[in-house]
Every structure is written in structure tokens, then in C-alpha cells.
Design a protein around this motif. Structure first.
Motif, mmCIF file in Angstrom:
data_model
loop_
_atom_site.group_PDB
_atom_site.id
_atom_site.type_symbol
_atom_site.label_atom_id
_atom_site.label_comp_id
_atom_site.label_asym_id
_atom_site.label_seq_id
_atom_site.Cartn_x
_atom_site.Cartn_y
_atom_site.Cartn_z
ATOM 1 N N ALA A 128 -1.875 12.013 3.033
ATOM 2 C CA ALA A 128 -2.743 10.919 2.586
ATOM 3 C C ALA A 128 -2.849 9.836 3.660
ATOM 4 N N ALA A 131 0.832 -1.210 0.000
ATOM 5 C CA ALA A 131 0.000 0.000 0.000
ATOM 6 C C ALA A 131 0.862 1.252 0.000
ATOM 7 N N PRO A 176 0.945 6.788 0.680
ATOM 8 C CA PRO A 176 0.221 7.465 1.765
ATOM 9 C C PRO A 176 1.168 7.695 2.939
ATOM 10 N N ASP A 232 0.815 4.010 -3.534
ATOM 11 C CA ASP A 232 0.291 5.378 -3.560
ATOM 12 C C ASP A 232 1.023 6.348 -2.635
ATOM 13 N N ASP A 256 -4.523 5.868 4.377
ATOM 14 C CA ASP A 256 -5.032 4.681 3.702
ATOM 15 C C ASP A 256 -5.274 3.579 4.733
ATOM 16 N N TRP A 257 -5.976 2.514 4.314
ATOM 17 C CA TRP A 257 -6.360 1.425 5.200
ATOM 18 C C TRP A 257 -6.122 0.096 4.500
ATOM 19 N N VAL A 298 -0.770 4.369 6.874
ATOM 20 C CA VAL A 298 -1.563 3.205 6.494
ATOM 21 C C VAL A 298 -1.958 2.498 7.787
#
Length: 225
Positions: A182, A99, A105, A103, A184-185, A108
Motif C-alpha cells: 500500500a 497515516a 501503508p 491504514d 499513501d500520501w 507514506v
């Protein structure tokens, strides 16, 4: 970008060894022993981790910040945090790394399935999710998961935090959002096997309310409202 695992640990000698061994199959591991008296540091070294010892128990937030300072000083680009008690499966580390690589992030977070939790924890997490989602103005699927990947610049942004306990992890989310970073998950396993908890319900509730209100102030200030 290089990533180090940071594991805060307090009185986890019986459980921490297998966690370290599994995590080391993926990344270098730093354990921050938060003033344990049960041999946690020795067990961690024996399992192959680098160990940073805090002389007295200061709380999870303080232990994480100490770990972040160490990995920043050593030039790592990110830290992956997980708990020492076996509730986070190190086999899922690649999901966080992927992840992050895809992107970039800045944070995360491992998202758990609340339906798989014991009733008291399920209620606590659901209420926490609603409170923090309100505080920062966006949906937070899981605000209390300690399984996280944190970018270098977010670690640097958290260096002046004064939160010593779990509130630090709430602040981490708020600071990420307030700075426009950013978030994210990734889905993770929900593991509960009767491990002892250091959480005290009433203390935890009061601390979480204060942390949520602080998060709301931080985000509102960043938006000029």
C-alpha cells in the motif's frame, strides 16, 4: 509500532542542528553522515542524534540503505526519512505517523505543492511525476519528495538495491507497487529558502530516465507482462 527518523546528510553542518532538535521532539533520530568533511557528524551528535558515519560520499540512496539496515537491526518497525537542509518541517512528523497508524501503508510520501517551487525545480518535478506515473501505471503526485515513512517490510525488500543516488527513492516507489504494498500520501509544506543543492541537472535527468525505465521493467515483471 516503533518508528525512527533517518536523516541522510552530506555537508550539512550549518543547517542540520535545528532539524534534529525539532525531529527529536517526536521520535528518535539517526543521522547518516555520507562522507562529510565539514563537521556534520559532530553537529548532529551535539544536537542529540545517533550518528552513523560513512567513510566516503556514496550518495543519498546508499546513505538511506545504511540507515535502514541500522534501524532494522535495532528492531524498529518503520523509518521516517527527511532531508537535513531544512526543506522538510519536522513539525509534520505526526501526520505521517497518523497515516501509518490508520491504514498501515508500507510507504507514506509527503506531497508538495509544485506551484510553490522555484521554476527549474517545478519543471523537474512535474516532468518526473509524469514519467514515473507512466512507468508504474498509476498516478504519482510527487515522486521526488524525500519526506517519507517506510515500513519494515519495504525496507527489507530494498536491501538488495544497488541504486546509490536519488534513483533509490524512485525504486522505492516502484518496489512498493511491484510488491503489491500500500502507498499513501500526506500534504506537506513546500519550503525553499535558497539552500544549496547537490543536484546536477543533466546528471539528474539522465539518472531519472534510467530510474523510470527500471521502474517500468520492475512493475511489468511483477505483473507478468
Amino acid at each position: 509500532m516503533s518508528i525512527a527518523v533517518v536523516i541522510p546528510a552530506y555537508e550539512e553542518a550549518p543547517r542540520i542542528g535545528p532539524v534534529i532538535e525539532a525531529a527529536r521532539a517526536h521520535l528518535a533520530v539517526l543521522v547518516v553522515d555520507d562522507g562529510s568533511t565539514d563537521g556534520t557528524a559532530d553537529r548532529a551528535r551535539g544536537a542529540g542524534a545517533d550518528v552513523l558515519v560513512l567513510e566516503r560520499n556514496q550518495g543519498k540512496g546508499a546513505a538511506l540503505r545504511a540507515g535502514f539496515r541500522r534501524v532494522l537491526d535495532e528492531g524498529f518497525g518503520a523509518a521516517l526519512t527527511l532531508d537535513a537542509d531544512g526543506q522538510h518541517d519536522p513539525a509534520e512528523i505526526p501526520a505521517f505517523v497518523t497515516a501509518f497508524a490508520t491504514d498501515r501503508p508500507d510507504l507514506v510520501i509527503g506531497r508538495r505543492d509544485f506551484s510553490q517551487m522555484p521554476p527549474v525545480r517545478r519543471l523537474s518535478n512535474r516532468l518526473g511525476r509524469l514519467a514515473l506515473s507512466w512507468a508504474i501505471g498509476q498516478d504519482v503526485p510527487d515522486n521526488q519528495s524525500g519526506y517519507r515513512l517506510v515500513s519494515r517490510r519495504l525496507m527489507e525488500a530494498l536491501a538488495d538495491s544497488r541504486a546509490s543516488g536519488f534513483e533509490f527513492e524512485v525504486e522505492m516507489i516502484a518496489r512498493c507497487v511491484a510488491n503489491g504494498y500500500a502507498l499513501d500520501w500526506v500534504p506537506i509544506r513546500t519550503i525553499y529558502a535558497g539552500e544549496p543543492t547537490h543536484i546536477r541537472p543533466m546528471t539528474h535527468l539522465g539518472g531519472f530516465v534510467r530510474a523510470s525505465l527500471a521502474a517500468r521493467r520492475l512493475v511489468r515483471e511483477s505483473r507478468g507482462s
